[in-house]
Scaffold this motif. Structure first.
Motif, PDB file in Angstrom:
ATOM      1  N   TYR A 169       0.845  -1.190   0.000  1.00  0.00           N
ATOM      2  CA  TYR A 169       0.000   0.000   0.000  1.00  0.00           C
ATOM      3  C   TYR A 169       0.875   1.231   0.000  1.00  0.00           C
ATOM      4  CZ  TYR A 169       1.070  -0.697   4.990  1.00  0.00           C
ATOM      5  OH  TYR A 169       1.717  -0.921   6.173  1.00  0.00           O
ATOM      6  N   ASN A 216      -4.611   4.074   6.902  1.00  0.00           N
ATOM      7  CA  ASN A 216      -4.637   3.727   5.486  1.00  0.00           C
ATOM      8  C   ASN A 216      -5.620   2.584   5.210  1.00  0.00           C
ATOM      9  OD1 ASN A 216      -3.443   2.045   3.058  1.00  0.00           O
ATOM     10  ND2 ASN A 216      -2.775   4.161   2.839  1.00  0.00           N
ATOM     11  N   ARG A 253      -6.176   0.708   2.459  1.00  0.00           N
ATOM     12  CA  ARG A 253      -5.655  -0.497   1.805  1.00  0.00           C
ATOM     13  C   ARG A 253      -4.933  -1.374   2.836  1.00  0.00           C
ATOM     14  NH1 ARG A 253      -8.069   0.407  -2.139  1.00  0.00           N
ATOM     15  NH2 ARG A 253      -7.680   2.010  -3.689  1.00  0.00           N
ATOM     16  N   ALA A 313      -7.661  -3.056   4.830  1.00  0.00           N
ATOM     17  CA  ALA A 313      -8.358  -4.092   4.050  1.00  0.00           C
ATOM     18  C   ALA A 313      -7.487  -5.338   3.922  1.00  0.00           C
ATOM     19  CB  ALA A 313      -8.742  -3.546   2.682  1.00  0.00           C
ATOM     20  N   ALA A 314      -6.162  -5.139   3.876  1.00  0.00           N
ATOM     21  CA  ALA A 314      -5.267  -6.286   3.677  1.00  0.00           C
ATOM     22  C   ALA A 314      -4.844  -6.940   4.993  1.00  0.00           C
ATOM     23  CB  ALA A 314      -4.020  -5.823   2.916  1.00  0.00           C
ATOM     24  N   ARG A 345     -13.444  -3.881   1.746  1.00  0.00           N
ATOM     25  CA  ARG A 345     -12.833  -4.399   0.517  1.00  0.00           C
ATOM     26  C   ARG A 345     -13.311  -3.643  -0.721  1.00  0.00           C
ATOM     27  NH1 ARG A 345     -11.418  -9.975   0.714  1.00  0.00           N
ATOM     28  NH2 ARG A 345     -10.561 -10.432   2.773  1.00  0.00           N
ATOM     29  N   TYR A 383     -14.120  -0.538  -0.921  1.00  0.00           N
ATOM     30  CA  TYR A 383     -13.718   0.871  -0.970  1.00  0.00           C
ATOM     31  C   TYR A 383     -12.681   1.133  -2.066  1.00  0.00           C
ATOM     32  CZ  TYR A 383     -11.990   5.430   0.386  1.00  0.00           C
ATOM     33  OH  TYR A 383     -11.615   6.750   0.383  1.00  0.00           O
ATOM     34  N   THR A 417     -12.892   0.587  -5.170  1.00  0.00           N
ATOM     35  CA  THR A 417     -12.958  -0.265  -6.364  1.00  0.00           C
ATOM     36  C   THR A 417     -14.060   0.206  -7.300  1.00  0.00           C
ATOM     37  OG1 THR A 417     -14.605  -1.743  -5.374  1.00  0.00           O
ATOM     38  CG2 THR A 417     -12.287  -2.286  -4.990  1.00  0.00           C
TER      39      THR A 417
END
Lengths: 568, 568
Positions: free
Chosen positions: A41, A88, A90, A93-94, A553, A555, A557
């Motif tokens: 990220y 952050n 990303r 989400a990860a 997830r 967000y 996209t």
């Protein structure tokens, strides 16, 4: 990344700049987009990950010890138009669920530390939002004493977590909005659903910020207000700065070792055996000696080592679910009437005494006590089972006794290990002034007050025995320990307690401990760790947030999250 | 099962027996194993499901109104050797997450109602544990004022949820153990990991029960203690019993209708439009008229209807995430200076006034106020977005104003709908004595105090305007409503607010609302609903409990749960 290290120093910062100008320090957030702790990220728009927050924590700590002259800390941004975009997305989400929760816990502790500096250290934090502060960015500002927002028709404060990500603000935002800043709950509701947030006069009228300042007056307003806060500060006088020198730490796969603290990691039993060593020498006579000792002064060194160990184990050793807490002092043998040398417990009480005698008048004494307090609070909110073992040669006195009082349970040997050392002095615990006020938990009570909640007479009985070494029979009768097995039962009882803990559901243990440790009143702090964190844990974990079609997830996209609409 | 009905009466009980003997009532739990609400489990060992608890709730309510002479209620069991084994595990293992959470919420409310009866109604509950009380069984006992446990070397109290099921006790057990009974936190920790629990003298010494009574003295001890409690009771005098007659309710797929309350269910928009009607007639002059009216007395009827509606919608309509709250009073047109007839708002304030004048001296007046309080509290802990709409013809005055104050947001029309009824009287809200104390939330504050937390002057300004009809401009200025759009903006603003709510993550909304609604202090009640429930939601949801290899599923199969050992 083999493991996360929390040790850093300003020379190594990638994301923050610390500048000191007389009584005013400025901490400027200027996150290196490519400087994420974990690959995958980019830290755009001053968004942060654990690595960014480790530096912030370090800076807040060092300001207290290395910059005693500082009375106001201005938190601001080095970017144009953005103060901070929060954690952050990303990265979140990860991340695994334990990582997210642990990350939130640490960021919460740092923000509470900012409030502690404002309230108790005379280092008042001012959030100078020279651009938009969204999500965790606004929550960081909420931890400051005052918030200035530039009024330029685009800069705003916001909590977009719910509308954009389907989660809650994870670092105290909801609690501080209503309980600290007293934003009306219906306005808070509206604010927290409006992704773009609010700025200007409306943000002031709703109490979201203290002042909206036109850009032309910005520098001047920040300077004025920071100097006003500095002149109102009650920062204590005292000696020169103390350097927080690099911690002497060694870490192998099965041990973490510092000069006064060590942990043996037993992955098979899922146990960390933690030992804290009492001071070898006598307490110094005066604060001048403390300044001379600097970071090697025993209480400060122990606090730093314990602090680092807690953070290390929490972050890197999530499967080690039980921490066994021991102390060591004198190996000494029974009754040495002619010896003039103080016992280890007496030495600890003397160290405590020196600090408490000076805490109201000397910044360093005050800071060391506050650091002990924060470190013990970290233990309180640690989602690991804590079991204290009190054996011959241990030193649970005063500040070190807090370790046993923080534990979920304690076992104290009745008598001695007859087969091993029949002449040993039986273990004793000593209550001292440090147990009676200066080290409150997040609920505002001391650990003894929490322990004896609703039983004033039990607390009074303990207070009456202050400074006295209390062997197992007395300690049990006074309610200072949980169990006092003799040497015949000891090994078996302790083994069962520890093994059993490893067999239980780790989730249920976390919930149980979080509830029992904080009996009694609630504060903003306990609300954040007890209530808000629990809701967040649940929401983060649900497919509506973290599932393949969840909001976290989805967000960014362009896809819309697909919610299970059932209200729980 | 098409939907769950909460309406019942003693003649229909399958699981409880209610016997009244002068000032002492005995509620005997004798669960019909085959009487589960849902097929698939047997209610062995006096374990319970929602159906069993619906009867308990009904009994506790009826005791207050239909048995005014009762001053002590003995809770005991009709089974040999077992008081109650708690919530049925097979039922829990087979239930969906929303069902489990909603079930726990309702059982919590009933237990809080038991405490409310003890504290405020002069009906003191005594748990007479004539056998083992485990899990929810012990939690039911914890809600009683005192706990007697038979001392027969086998009967015990226990919280085996953590060791056996990998979850937490779900009905306030952890909180009540430390915060109500003041069990020391380390002893509580041990107790909650020991599946078989504790009995006899140790249970007394640890404060888990008040007395352990040998079986030979059991009947005598229960009788003695219940009479002692009865004679210490402050149950108020007053008129004869009121029968809680069967509720007049009709339920179709898209509407639930009672005489004074109705709900239109719009599944497409996921909205329930709830309307509460002000009384048609004037308030009676005296309590004698109230006794004569009985269950049809407007405030009592409204409380009962609203109570049933809340329970029905919460349990049966989980996908209807937003409740829009309206009231209706006079359709009346603008300013009728020569009319002597009181407005609907004045009528509501008069009803409130009659109750409050008599609440300290008459049991029925007291009970109706307490019932209103409990019903509004149910709304506070309801996991649905609540939006109040205040329009011409509405009647948000006194007790009915609490609906708007309980809402997450309120919209009040500024002026009138010019196109529809330009001559209408603009909506007004009226603060009355009912808003200033008698209907506290679970946090111990009134909804106005919570709303104006930390802003004493705003609260004082509102109090100064008590009894005055306040139109939108005033109501907005005083902070009593959230927004006051005029008729040009009204439809669009309200539509967006409602539609937006349906688009957000339902989980995040639940968490947000649970945090903002309970700003301010915490109590045992808010701890149970805010902290413990949130932890339990999370733990219940995790695979360690509910997954295919989780502890809840593994229970009773002989298989061991397979835990992910990572501590979160």
């Amino acid at each position: 990344m083999s493991h996360v290290e929390f040790r850093t120093c300003p020379a190594n910062y990638r994301h923050w700049k610390l500048a000191v100008d007389g009584p005013v320090a400025t901490l400027t957030m200027d996150v290196d987009e490519q400087g994420g702790l974990v690959p995958g990220y980019e830290l755009k728009l001053n968004s942060y990950d654990l690595g960014v927050d480790i530096e912030l924590y370090d800076a807040v700590q060092r300001l207290r010890f290395e910059h005693p002259e500082v009375k106001t800390v201005v938190l601001t941004s080095g970017k144009e138009k953005i103060f901070c975009a929060g954690a952050n997305i990303r990265m979140l989400a990860a991340s695994s669920h334990p990582w997210k929760v642990n990350f939130c816990k640490f960021t919460n502790e740092t923000r509470n530390g900012i409030e502690d500096a404002t309230e108790n250290s005379g280092q008042t934090y001012l959030a100078a939002l020279n651009g938009t502060a969204s999500g965790g960015g606004y929550e960081l500002a909420l931890a400051c004493d005052q918030i200035l927002l530039v009024d330029d028709r685009s800069s705003a404060v916001s909590l977009p977590e719910l509308p954009l990500l389907g989660v809650l603000p994870g670092t105290g935002g909801l609690t501080r909005v209503v309980d600290k800043r007293h934003v009306r709950r219906d306005l808070a509701d509206y604010f927290s659903t409006k992704a773009e947030g609010l700025g200007g006069k409306k943000a002031v009228a709703w109490k979201l910020v203290d002042e909206a300042v036109p850009r032309v007056r910005w520098q001047e307003a920040v300077a004025e207000r920071s100097l006003a806060l500095a002149s109102a500060s009650n920062r204590l006088p005292g000696g020169a700065a103390i350097e927080l020198t690099a911690l002497d730490k060694s870490r192998t796969d099965d041990a973490i070792t510092y000069p006064h603290v060590s942990a043996a990691l037993d992955r098979t039993r899922a146990v960390a055996e933690i030992t804290v060593r009492a001071p070898d020498g006598d307490a110094p006579e005066s604060m001048a000696d403390v300044y001379a000792a600097g970071a090697s002064f025993w209480p400060l060194a122990v606090a730093r080592e314990l602090d680092d160990l807690i953070l290390d184990l929490r972050t890197n050793e999530t499967e080690i679910g039980t921490w066994v807490l021991r102390t060591t002092g004198d190996a000494g043998s029974r009754a040495r009437p002619d010896s003039r040398r103080p016992t280890a417990s007496e030495r600890v009480l003397a160290y405590d005494g020196l600090l408490l005698e000076n805490a109201a008048s000397d910044w360093l004494a005050n800071e060391i006590v506050l650091y002990l307090k924060r470190t013990l609070k970290r233990l309180d909110v640690t989602s690991r089972s804590l079991i204290a073992l009190i054996e011959p040669g241990s030193c649970f006195a005063g500040s070190l006794l807090e370790l046993a009082l923080a534990a979920d349970r304690s076992y104290m040997l009745f008598g001695v290990f007859e087969d091993i050392d029949p002449d040993a002095t039986p273990a004793a615990v000593s209550v001292g002034p440090m147990n009676l006020g200066p080290l409150p938990m997040g609920n505002g009570l001391t650990r003894l007050q929490t322990r004896f909640l609703g039983d004033e007479s039990a607390l009074a009985a303990v207070e009456k025995r202050a400074d006295e070494p209390l062997e197992a029979a007395d300690a049990e009768k006074l309610g200072l320990i949980t169990f006092a097995p003799d040497d015949i039962d000891w090994a078996e009882e302790v083994r069962i307690a520890v093994e059993e803990r490893s067999a239980f559901s780790p989730d249920a243990l976390t919930g149980l401990e979080a509830n029992y440790r904080f009996a009694g009143p609630e504060t903003i702090e306990t609300k954040i760790f007890g209530r808000l964190t629990a809701w967040q844990n649940w929401i983060f974990y649900r497919p509506n947030a973290s599932g393949p079609d969840g909001a976290l997830r989805a967000y960014g996209t362009g896809k819309r999250a697909d919610f299970d609409r059932k209200r729980v």
